[in-house]
Design a protein around this motif. Structure first.
Motif, short mmCIF file in Angstrom:
data_model
loop_
_atom_site.label_atom_id
_atom_site.label_comp_id
_atom_site.label_asym_id
_atom_site.label_seq_id
_atom_site.Cartn_x
_atom_site.Cartn_y
_atom_site.Cartn_z
N ILE A 273 -5.53 -3.93 -7.71
CA ILE A 273 -4.89 -4.19 -9.00
C ILE A 273 -5.59 -5.39 -9.63
O ILE A 273 -5.67 -6.46 -9.02
CB ILE A 273 -3.39 -4.50 -8.82
N ASP A 274 -6.11 -5.21 -10.83
CA ASP A 274 -6.71 -6.30 -11.60
C ASP A 274 -5.70 -6.84 -12.60
O ASP A 274 -5.08 -6.06 -13.33
CB ASP A 274 -7.97 -5.84 -12.33
N ILE A 275 -5.57 -8.15 -12.64
CA ILE A 275 -4.59 -8.80 -13.51
C ILE A 275 -5.30 -9.86 -14.32
O ILE A 275 -6.06 -10.67 -13.77
CB ILE A 275 -3.46 -9.43 -12.66
N THR A 300 -7.49 -10.28 -8.51
CA THR A 300 -7.50 -8.96 -7.90
C THR A 300 -6.61 -8.98 -6.67
O THR A 300 -6.79 -9.81 -5.77
CB THR A 300 -8.93 -8.52 -7.49
N PHE A 301 -5.63 -8.07 -6.65
CA PHE A 301 -4.73 -7.92 -5.51
C PHE A 301 -5.00 -6.58 -4.83
O PHE A 301 -5.44 -5.62 -5.48
CB PHE A 301 -3.27 -7.97 -5.95
N VAL A 302 -4.75 -6.52 -3.54
CA VAL A 302 -4.86 -5.27 -2.80
C VAL A 302 -3.52 -4.97 -2.15
O VAL A 302 -2.78 -5.89 -1.77
CB VAL A 302 -5.97 -5.33 -1.73
N ALA A 303 -3.21 -3.68 -2.05
CA ALA A 303 -1.93 -3.23 -1.50
C ALA A 303 -2.11 -2.78 -0.06
O ALA A 303 -3.09 -2.11 0.28
CB ALA A 303 -1.37 -2.11 -2.35
N ARG A 304 -1.16 -3.17 0.78
CA ARG A 304 -1.14 -2.77 2.18
C ARG A 304 0.22 -2.17 2.52
O ARG A 304 1.25 -2.59 1.99
CB ARG A 304 -1.40 -3.98 3.10
#
Length: 537
Positions: A273-275, A300-304
């Protein structure tokens, strides 16, 4: 019995105060009968929070004089940073918080301390709290904004202790718009002088380390809003900060004028996800919306998966406005370009280096001056300095007060500490206070846990002196998680910051020194950073 959880949007639609302690007025004892410091019965707390109107205004004489050291600082050169498009404009004639965004009411932030001028200071009942269970409490170190944001999304994480942790993952992805994740923060610096004191730096401006912490917390909240499916039966995703890409300070941020931070999702991949976040601050003498942007940042976030720990798909993004569509295309093209350049570098390494002789020439060129320093120090260039002579270091034990909602050390806290070490490194290198320009890049490689022994090491990795009007000092900060019992040390984070020199000093003939490596390892670090700048610029 705990009330049923509410969805995140209902929390964020409420004006939130960061003051979460329960207050009560103490019984005023007689002078002849001093109070018992260890009472046997606890007083009943008053759940009413102190209104801001009860805080007396601060007289001008109580404030230190404002410094004007940034008055002559030039704007950031266009060759170093690409302008980032604005995804929201504010009408200059109406800049009240209520008129800034009708679709997403702003989160108001209040100071976390009571007024020292109250005639009867309230009693703080440390045994009470609105928030349960205690295992989900974040640390108490954090700023008022971070506390307010975590309070707003804490209900989602309460499901981690319910049956949803063993429930099924989200199978049906939703389609959300950027407006659904858009979140606004308002700092009432002009009226809340206690909040202003919490954010003031020694030069009467906003403390940038605390602002970095707030930006990370805001980006995390936006990511949670986008990934939430509002289904209490599925287990929520764990969202982790992966990187910060180009955080640019366009102008100094004052601490006596209200501040607005707004952010939204601009692009999503399969599990990333780019914010984009913009910090705006109006000046009374220049109420032009395009000139009010003080800082831009991209996270930039990543989902786990919260149970399996593997990457998990996130909800789709549907941009609506032309501006949102433009941002989506820009981030998509940027993401593809970064992947392409990384692939080219990987293939070059596997093939033994596609330009081996060119790399050797670059290394030798960097090492030539360093060898003179080592072999003939009396003959070395007096305008140069060895890289190892610019290093500073800071060590700390990570405390539970610094943890986030997941129980690990908050990434914003790490950015806060890294920035202040980088600022100190640039200060010692220049011999005068530096001017911060941007966060070039931040990588969150490994999580940092409570109790870890963390070592932050910084250095001036290289300088750029070609532009005499704005020379650049590039600072590297590397965070190591060390385990003395096991005699191991792992890199958990890398931070890269850029500073420059005050314009007044340059006008008086001040020149920065050239940083040169003394070993081949240092030379390779410099070349790797220069090549990375080309990827992320």
């Amino acid at each position: 019995m705990r009330p049923p959880p509410r969805n995140l949007s209902s929390f964020l639609s409420i004006s939130i105060s960061a003051t979460r302690s329960l207050l009560t007025k103490p019984h005023l004892p007689s002078p002849r009968n001093p109070p018992n410091p260890f009472p046997q019965t606890a007083t009943q707390p008053i759940t009413k929070l102190l209104p801001l109107s009860s805080v007396p205004p601060q007289k001008p004489s109580q404030l230190p004089p404002r410094s004007h050291h940034f008055a002559s600082r030039p704007p950031r050169s266009s060759s170093r940073s690409r302008p980032i498009s604005s995804f929201g404009q504010i009408p200059p004639e109406d800049s009240s918080p209520e008129s800034m965004d009708s679709s997403s009411p702003p989160i108001r932030v209040a100071s976390t301390f009571a007024s020292p001028f109250d005639s009867s200071p309230p009693h703080i009942d440390a045994s009470s709290s609105f928030r349960k269970p205690i295992s989900l409490w974040p640390g108490m170190y954090h700023s008022p904004v971070t506390n307010a944001l975590w309070e707003a999304r804490s209900s989602i994480f309460e499901r981690l202790l319910d049956q949803s942790k063993d429930g099924p993952p989200q199978t049906e992805l939703l389609t959300k718009t950027p407006s659904q994740s858009r979140t606004i923060i308002i700092y009432n610096f002009s009226s809340d002088y206690i909040l202003r004191e919490q954010y003031r730096d020694p030069w009467n401006e906003v403390r940038l380390g605390m602002l970095l912490e707030d930006l990370d917390a805001l980006a995390g909240t936006i990511a949670v809003k986008h990934c939430s499916d509002d289904d209490s039966t599925t287990r929520p995703l764990l969202l982790v900060t992966a990187s910060v890409d180009k955080m640019v300070l366009k102008k100094p941020i004052r601490v006596d004028t209200d501040l607005k931070i707004a952010g939204a999702v601009t692009y999503v991949g399969r599990s990333s996800i780019d914010i984009q976040i913009e910090v705006t601050q109006f000046q009374q003498d220049n109420p032009v919306p395009s000139d009010s942007i003080a800082l831009t940042a991209n996270f930039t976030f990543v989902a786990r998966d919260s149970k399996m720990g593997k990457s998990a798909p996130v909800n789709r993004l549907l941009p609506e406005s032309e501006q949102e569509k433009l941002l989506f295309k820009e981030r998509e093209a940027r993401d593809k370009l970064k992947k392409k350049k990384r692939e080219e570098q990987r293939k070059g390494i596997e093939n033994g280096g596609h330009n081996f002789h060119g790399e050797v020439a670059r290394l030798n060129n960097l090492l030539s001056e360093g060898r003179i320093f080592c072999d003939f120090p009396a003959l070395a260039d007096r305008h140069s300095i060895l890289l190892r002579d610019t290093c500073l270091e800071n060590s700390l034990i990570c405390q539970p007060q610094q943890r986030n909602l997941h129980g690990r050390i908050f990434g914003g806290f790490l950015m806060h500490r890294a920035f202040e070490l980088a600022f100190s490194t640039a200060y010692a290198f220049l011999g005068q206070r530096p001017c911060f320009l941007e966060v070039d890049h931040v990588d969150f490689l490994k999580p940092v846990d409570v109790g870890d022994f963390l070592r932050l090491k910084s250095c001036v990795v290289y300088t750029q002196r070609e532009n005499l009007e704005q020379p650049l000092i590039n600072i590297e900060v590397v965070a190591h998680v060390t385990r003395p019992e096991l005699r191991t040390s792992e890199v958990s984070n890398t931070f890269y910051f850029t500073f420059t020199v005050n314009q007044d000093a340059l006008a008086n003939g001040f020149r920065i020194r050239n940083v040169v490596p003394a070993t081949e390892e240092e030379a390779r670090r410099i070349l790797e950073r220069m090549d990375a700048e080309k990827i992320y610029s």
